[in-house]
Design an enzyme around this catalytic site. Structure first.
Site: not given
Ligand code: NAP
Length: 325
Positions: A14, A89, A165
């Site tokens: 990701g 991701a 999650k």
């Molecule tokens: P984000 O910017 O939305 O990143 C999500 C990533 O996952 C993107 O690269 C997206 O690719 C990829 N993805 C989604 N569905 C996919 C699929 N079917 N196949 C391959 N890739 C896929 O959000 P983020 O905040 O960076 O999140 C990263 C991680 O941190 C996630 O696991 C999320 O649950 C976790 N997290 C985030 C937060 C927060 O507050 N942001 C808090 C706790 C945990 P595309 O660009 O193609 O959509």
């Protein structure tokens, strides 16, 4: 710690995401060979633009691979030659879909695909990005300090993202126990991730809690609080969890020392960035009973992790979104 000469190859899944791109950036800055997956190679320029903005000038240590969490295609290729895999991701939409499987299936099956491919390729350790969603969303928060021992209860009614999650992290630990065959796993459980945006790559947390407040679309305070952590510190914690022997088999909550309501965030912006506040609505404070207590002691003690403050994380988001950094 390893020195630059012995730096290994790391896969970050990701690379197009907010946390993913910061993790790729830090690894490249530290001299690692980095592979990163993206759903569509058409997004390659987005990654290159963000990394250039982060200061990368030499891309010879970076390899991009197209792979989707819902398909087996290319995962074997993605993990090939990697010492470590940081599985970041997972779908994180601003609004839950009607069908929870749209999130649960890619989150769970994607994690299992990455773990299986890693085991079969002889990867040493996978670090999985889970969430505080898998820690603190079902038990009564009154008089309780959430730690890594807590688990969100899957028998409770849960919003789709929180469920996705929790299911994904549980499935990952189960896989390691039953079929891991020596593959190591460490898990990071971040709260709301903020900090600077590079290359225009944002996430739902920024869109809702920073843009939503700055542009005035957030007009009332929802009845909950969130932990706040800086994306640079979450990326750093993934790298620490990849390297420290003591991290194997452990989960680590990634949070700064403070939880905030959206009212608190709006007040911070008004006080520290009065030049941005022209669209901010008057929000109401919420009762102290909604403030969840959580501990970051485990990451600090075992992994020597030193997170930035909640203010610094949120102001860095605001500044980069308003084009002032
Ligand atoms: P984000 O910017 O939305 O990143 C999500 C990533 O996952 C993107 O690269 C997206 O690719 C990829 N993805 C989604 N569905 C996919 C699929 N079917 N196949 C391959 N890739 C896929 O959000 P983020 O905040 O960076 O999140 C990263 C991680 O941190 C996630 O696991 C999320 O649950 C976790 N997290 C985030 C937060 C927060 O507050 N942001 C808090 C706790 C945990 P595309 O660009 O193609 O959509």
């Amino acid at each position: 710690m390893e020195n630059v000469q012995t730096k290994k190859t790391v896969l970050v899944t990701g690379g197009t995401g907010f946390l993913g791109i910061h993790t790729v950036l830090q690894l490249l800055q530290q001299g690692y060979h980095v592979k990163t997956t993206l759903r569509s190679i058409a997004k390659k320029e987005l990654i290159v633009k963000a990394l250039k903005e982060g200061g990368v000038t030499d891309f010879s240590n970076l390899t991009l691979i197209e792979a989707d969490l819902t398909s087996d295609r290319n995962w074997e290729e993605a993990v090939k030659g990697c010492e470590y895999v940081l599985h970041v991701a997972s779908p994180f939409p601003a609004q839950d879909p009607k069908d929870e499987d749209e999130l649960i299936i890619p989150a769970r099956d994607g994690a299992l695909r990455v773990l299986k491919a890693s085991r079969d390729a002889g990867v040493k350790r996978v670090v999985l990005t889970s969430s505080f969603a898998a820690v603190g969303y079902s038990r009564d928060a009154k008089n309780h300090v959430f730690t890594e021992k807590d688990w969100t209860d899957l028998d409770a009614p849960l919003p789709a993202y929180i469920k996705s999650k929790t299911v994904a992290e549980k499935s990952a630990w189960e896989f390691i126990e039953k079929e891991g065959n020596g593959l190591e796993l460490a898990v990071i459980n971040p709260v709301g991730i903020f900090g600077p945006v590079i290359g225009g790559i944002t996430s739902a947390s920024l869109d809702i809690a920073v843009s939503g407040i700055l542009n005035g679309s957030m007009d009332k305070t929802p009845p909950f609080t969130m932990g706040v952590v800086d994306v640079r510190d979450v990326a750093d914690l993934h790298i620490k969890a990849m390297l420290y022997p003591e991290a194997n088999g452990e989960r680590f909550i990634a949070t700064s020392d403070v939880v905030m309501s959206f009212y608190d965030v709006a007040e911070l912006f008004k006080k520290e960035r009065p030049q941005y506040t022209f669209e901010i609505k008057e929000l109401e404070p919420i009762s102290k009973e909604f403030y969840k207590a959580m501990s970051n002691q485990k990451a600090k003690t075992i992994l020597n992790w030193i997170p930035r403050s909640h203010d610094e994380a949120l102001l860095a988001s605001a500044d980069s979104l308003m084009g002032k950094s």
